[in-house]
Design an enzyme around this catalytic site. Structure first.
Site, PDB file in Angstrom:
ATOM      1  N   GLY A   9       8.281   0.399  -2.776  1.00 44.18           N
ATOM      2  CA  GLY A   9       9.238   0.853  -3.385  1.00 44.18           C
ATOM      3  C   GLY A   9       9.316   0.787  -5.129  1.00 44.18           C
ATOM      4  O   GLY A   9      10.151   2.095  -5.817  1.00 44.18           O
ATOM      5  N   ASP A  20      12.723  -1.973  -6.402  1.00 43.36           N
ATOM      6  CA  ASP A  20      13.535  -0.929  -6.283  1.00 43.36           C
ATOM      7  C   ASP A  20      15.257  -1.192  -6.615  1.00 43.36           C
ATOM      8  O   ASP A  20      15.838  -0.535  -7.049  1.00 43.36           O
ATOM      9  CB  ASP A  20      13.022   0.301  -5.629  1.00 43.36           C
ATOM     10  CG  ASP A  20      12.977  -0.327  -4.299  1.00 43.36           C
ATOM     11  OD1 ASP A  20      13.495  -1.196  -4.302  1.00 43.36           O
ATOM     12  OD2 ASP A  20      12.558   0.466  -3.404  1.00 43.36           O
ATOM     13  N   ASP A  28      20.441  -4.868  -1.847  1.00 44.54           N
ATOM     14  CA  ASP A  28      21.178  -4.456  -0.965  1.00 44.54           C
ATOM     15  C   ASP A  28      21.688  -5.391  -0.876  1.00 44.54           C
ATOM     16  O   ASP A  28      22.465  -5.931  -0.905  1.00 44.54           O
ATOM     17  CB  ASP A  28      20.236  -3.162   0.357  1.00 44.54           C
ATOM     18  CG  ASP A  28      21.556  -2.420   1.210  1.00 44.54           C
ATOM     19  OD1 ASP A  28      22.839  -2.115   0.399  1.00 44.54           O
ATOM     20  OD2 ASP A  28      21.313  -2.436   2.283  1.00 44.54           O
ATOM     21  N   ARG A  58       9.565   9.500  -1.800  1.00 48.96           N
ATOM     22  CA  ARG A  58       9.361   9.018  -3.103  1.00 48.96           C
ATOM     23  C   ARG A  58       8.367   9.458  -4.608  1.00 48.96           C
ATOM     24  O   ARG A  58       8.656   8.872  -5.773  1.00 48.96           O
ATOM     25  CB  ARG A  58       8.429   7.918  -2.891  1.00 48.96           C
ATOM     26  CG  ARG A  58       7.911   6.942  -1.687  1.00 48.96           C
ATOM     27  CD  ARG A  58       7.107   6.252  -1.939  1.00 48.96           C
ATOM     28  NE  ARG A  58       6.658   5.631   0.061  1.00 48.96           N
ATOM     29  CZ  ARG A  58       7.346   4.159  -0.070  1.00 48.96           C
ATOM     30  NH1 ARG A  58       8.573   3.466  -0.506  1.00 48.96           N
ATOM     31  NH2 ARG A  58       7.423   3.569   1.317  1.00 48.96           N
TER      32      ARG A  58
HETATM   33  P1  IMP Z   1      17.964  -5.807   1.045  1.00 49.88           P
HETATM   34  O1  IMP Z   1      16.870  -6.494   1.567  1.00 49.88           O
HETATM   35  O2  IMP Z   1      18.709  -5.388   2.087  1.00 49.88           O
HETATM   36  O3  IMP Z   1      18.131  -6.223  -0.782  1.00 49.88           O
HETATM   37  O4  IMP Z   1      16.805  -4.392   1.462  1.00 49.88           O
HETATM   38  C1  IMP Z   1      16.087  -3.686  -0.067  1.00 49.88           C
HETATM   39  C2  IMP Z   1      14.930  -3.066   0.496  1.00 49.88           C
HETATM   40  O5  IMP Z   1      15.733  -2.041   1.519  1.00 49.88           O
HETATM   41  C3  IMP Z   1      15.104  -2.194  -0.630  1.00 49.88           C
HETATM   42  O6  IMP Z   1      14.036  -2.867  -2.055  1.00 49.88           O
HETATM   43  C4  IMP Z   1      14.319  -0.261  -0.085  1.00 49.88           C
HETATM   44  O7  IMP Z   1      13.219  -0.874   0.128  1.00 49.88           O
HETATM   45  C5  IMP Z   1      15.736  -0.636   1.074  1.00 49.88           C
HETATM   46  N1  IMP Z   1      16.302   0.175   0.110  1.00 49.88           N
HETATM   47  C6  IMP Z   1      17.861  -0.322   0.419  1.00 49.88           C
HETATM   48  N2  IMP Z   1      19.037   0.460   0.390  1.00 49.88           N
HETATM   49  C7  IMP Z   1      17.813   1.645  -0.311  1.00 49.88           C
HETATM   50  C8  IMP Z   1      18.284   3.618  -0.284  1.00 49.88           C
HETATM   51  O8  IMP Z   1      19.476   3.089  -0.634  1.00 49.88           O
HETATM   52  N3  IMP Z   1      16.692   4.032  -0.026  1.00 49.88           N
HETATM   53  C9  IMP Z   1      15.544   3.718   0.292  1.00 49.88           C
HETATM   54  N4  IMP Z   1      15.836   2.158   0.859  1.00 49.88           N
HETATM   55  C10 IMP Z   1      16.863   1.340   0.888  1.00 49.88           C
HETATM   56 MG    MG Z   2      11.511  -2.256  -2.384  1.00 54.12          MG
END
Ligand code: IMP
Ligand code: MG
Length: 197
Positions: free
Chosen positions: A39, A93, A96, A158
């Site tokens: 990402g 990227d 979340d 992407r």
């Molecule tokens: P986290 O571990 O929940 O913080 O997730 C982070 C990862 O989830 C990011 O590095 C992305 O790969 C994926 N992700 C989270 N939100 C999105 C989105 O809106 N679009 C695409 N990928 C996302």
């Molecule tokens: Mg990521």
């Protein structure tokens, strides 16, 4: 729902310039940028290019969820370099829940870098499960699902040179639903209005 452009190429370039300048200012001896594959690939290469006054080393790490319900991940591709004693910025990227960043921070901290901080182009703090310190932060989102500039669904979108907001439900039903709309000569031109095919 048509996709809407959240950050066009100029807005992305402005974020990259600002974040690159902050990283450069804080790292007069140079920095190792660790991009989280896939990402952050486009973002981290632009970020590296934007830093022109100190040396940048680029390295990459890739992780995958191996038990989707547990939130646990494993390393699929590890760094090439030894980061002990180095000044490292982890580049994501989007953050979340913060689970990915927390896991990677713990993994890298174990390797005894001199300093370690994190940079993300996009941040969705309202969804945070694990608190994470984001030293370099691009744009804050609320609940929008985003695509492009490295961000994907099923590995699609992407390579878009902009970040677009799309409907999660539509994408779940049909991952390719936005292809016709987001690719083509006029896609990505009008940030203030919905893109209509
Ligand atoms: P986290 O571990 O929940 O913080 O997730 C982070 C990862 O989830 C990011 O590095 C992305 O790969 C994926 N992700 C989270 N939100 C999105 C989105 O809106 N679009 C695409 N990928 C996302
Ligand atoms: Mg990521």
């Amino acid at each position: 729902m048509p996709a809407e452009i959240l950050l066009d190429a100029a807005a992305l370039a402005a974020q990259v310039r600002r974040l690159g300048a902050e990283i450069e200012r804080d790292h007069p001896d140079g920095v190792v940028l660790v991009g989280v594959l896939k990402g952050a690939l486009l973002f981290v290469t632009d970020l590296a290019r934007s830093i022109s006054n100190v040396p940048v080393e680029l390295d990459f790490i890739a992780i995958s969820r191996f038990a989707p319900d547990s939130g646990r991940v494993k390393i699929l591709h590890d760094l090439d370099s030894d980061i002990a004693g180095r000044d490292v910025v982890l580049v994501e990227d989007i953050v979340d829940t913060g689970l990915t960043l927390a896991y990677l921070t713990e993994q890298l901290r174990d390797r005894a870098p001199r300093t370690l901080s994190a940079c993300a182009l996009l941040d969705r703090p309202a969804r945070r499960i694990v608190p994470s310190e984001l030293r370099y932060r691009g744009v804050e989102l609320t609940d929008e699902f985003v695509l492009g500039y490295g961000l994907h669904t099923r590995d699609l979108y992407r390579n878009l040179p902009f970040v677009a907001v799309a409907d999660r439900g539509v994408l779940t039903a049909e991952p390719e639903a936005y292809v016709d709309q987001l690719y083509g000569p006029n896609a990505g031109e009008k940030p203030e209005r919905p893109v209509v095919a």
